[in-house]
Design a protein around this motif. Structure first.
Motif, PDB file in Angstrom:
ATOM      1  N   ASN A  92       0.816  -1.220   0.000  1.00  0.00           N
ATOM      2  CA  ASN A  92       0.000   0.000   0.000  1.00  0.00           C
ATOM      3  C   ASN A  92       0.850   1.270   0.000  1.00  0.00           C
ATOM      4  O   ASN A  92       0.401   2.339   0.409  1.00  0.00           O
TER       5      ASN A  92
ATOM      6  N   PHE B 272       1.669   1.859  -5.105  1.00  0.00           N
ATOM      7  CA  PHE B 272       0.849   2.335  -6.225  1.00  0.00           C
ATOM      8  C   PHE B 272       1.489   3.590  -6.831  1.00  0.00           C
ATOM      9  O   PHE B 272       2.271   4.281  -6.167  1.00  0.00           O
TER      10      PHE B 272
ATOM     11  N   SER C 298      -3.292   3.019  -2.255  1.00  0.00           N
ATOM     12  CA  SER C 298      -4.216   2.546  -3.290  1.00  0.00           C
ATOM     13  C   SER C 298      -5.285   3.574  -3.635  1.00  0.00           C
ATOM     14  O   SER C 298      -5.592   3.796  -4.806  1.00  0.00           O
TER      15      SER C 298
END
Ligand SMILES: [Zn+2]
Length: 439
Positions: free
Chosen positions: A231, A234, A350
């Motif tokens: 996480n 991204f 995310s």
């Protein structure tokens, strides 16, 4: 034989004995905002990380016992809430209700067989260790790509946040089992394409389960270190703002370039195999609402993680409040809605990317959220039913809102610039592909 030691030597030996204990501990630090926490606690170069938050009251820090003096001596009021995670895992009771990766896959397969008219299996991957992220598409005519608003729920981007996978499984279970009898559920399933992927970080979870190693990252090696924080991996918000890109660090960002850190970015954006595959999956769809389940802190979070508002912040705030108001906390009251940097600033999360990529590149709106479930990584199983049923209400509301999201935002999203298609008159071409499971 015995010998007498001077008091100062005894003190040093006792300190060594205390600091040499293995394992991790969780300390509650009574400070209600991240800037003050970051001012008092030395995160850099230590094992100290944020486990969760008690909104308006405290942060929970997870750390190796050797770093305990850094927290206890911070000048902030502290309380050791889990002295030894090893012991705590035993005390947390039976974990029989938590699915392993394999049993989750079996459960999803069973549902797909049981409800073939309204769901089918799907997957993306493989992960570094060759697993697939298995999920369900829930919709009428599930084998047909219909022109219906798409919604996605997923969990366990972080391996040790076990309740997240269970909540996703519960969403599948509840929607499918009530379709025949509940007109509301039927209306929703008939008018949406709902994707649910309970365990994104399949390798990390397979490593963490059932030993409860408190493992957060994936299992992809980088040099001598293992894993990136999925996480933080991204590709930023895609808006051209460099401080919001993958690889940037806003002041105080709980994100790291150090491969051994728990919040390591990865070697590049979408470096984690499952994150690359999840992003590719997203790019092939038009998902207008998505929710990434984590634990813990009982929060509903929205972008941007680096601390600026999205252009849709008013709408985000309104949707976030509506979702949060539907999810009861374990100890009364409802979840707290907030922009995600209020928990702590991050890069590479995310919700930033789903919103940003869809808006800036995909040319469609996507309201993406992160929900921090419950009050512990390995939540006592006696509290799991409550967490699942409450989280479902928030997820259900978001799925209902999918058509409104399109109606509200579609005209505001910049239209994508389409490149002119290239052509080649003749030649010999080889097309390669990898067969994906399930077959
Ligand atoms: Zn998480």
């Amino acid at each position: 034989m015995s010998m007498r030691l001077p008091k100062t030597v005894m003190a040093v030996l006792l300190l060594m004995a205390a600091t040499a204990q293995a394992g991790q501990t969780i300390v509650r630090v009574y400070v209600d905002n991240y800037p003050e926490l970051a001012r008092c606690i030395q995160f850099k170069g230590t094992s100290i990380n944020i486990a969760g938050k008690v909104e308006g009251e405290a942060y929970d820090l997870i750390l190796d016992r050797q770093d305990l003096p850094l927290v206890l001596g911070s000048g902030l009021r502290t309380k050791v809430i889990v002295d030894d995670l090893e012991t705590h895992r035993v005390e947390a009771g039976s974990f029989g209700f938590y699915c392993s990766y394999d049993s989750m896959v079996s459960t999803l397969r069973r549902l797909a067989v049981g409800f073939p008219a309204i769901c089918r299996l799907d997957s993306f991957g493989p992960t570094h260790e060759g697993r697939y992220v298995i999920g369900l598409k829930i919709s009428d005519n599930p084998g047909v790509d219909e022109d219906e608003p798409e919604v996605m729920f997923f969990g366990q981007v972080h391996a040790r946040e076990w309740a997240a996978g269970q909540v996703c499984r519960h969403i599948c279970d509840t929607l499918l089992n009530n379709y025949a009898t509940d007109i509301g559920f039927r209306g929703l399933i008939d008018s949406r394409e709902i994707w649910v992927f309970p365990i994104v970080n399949a390798d990390g979870f397979a490593y963490d389960y059932p030993s409860q190693r408190s493992w957060r990252k994936n299992r992809q090696p980088f040099g001598s270190a293992t894993g990136c924080d999925d996480n933080r991996d991204f590709n930023g918000v895609c808006s051209g703002n460099r401080m919001a890109d993958w690889g940037s660090l806003v002041p105080g960002s709980r994100t790291s370039h150090l491969p051994s850190d728990e919040t390591f970015f990865g070697a590049k954006g979408a470096w984690g195999k499952e994150i690359g595959a999840l992003c590719d999956f997203f790019k092939q769809r038009t998902i207008v609402a998505c929710l990434d389940f984590h634990s813990y802190s009982e929060l509903v979070l929205w972008p941007y993680g680096h601390g600026e508002n999205t252009p849709d912040n008013t709408y985000y705030s309104s949707l976030g409040q509506q979702i949060a108001s539907r999810i009861n906390r374990l100890s009364g009251g409802t979840y707290t809605p907030q922009r995600s940097d209020q928990l702590y600033p991050t890069n590479g999360g995310s919700d930033d990317w789903f919103y940003g990529w869809a808006r800036q590149i995909g040319g469609f709106p996507c309201m993406s959220f992160c929900v921090e479930l419950g009050t512990a990584f390995y939540q006592n199983t006696t509290q799991l039913d409550a967490i699942e049923s409450q989280a479902f209400k928030g997820a259900y509301y978001l799925a209902q809102q999918a058509s409104d999201i399109i109606a509200t935002l579609e005209g505001t999203v910049p239209r994508p610039i389409l490149a002119v298609m290239d052509s080649s008159a003749s030649g010999s071409f080889t097309v390669n592909w990898t067969q994906i499971r399930p077959d």
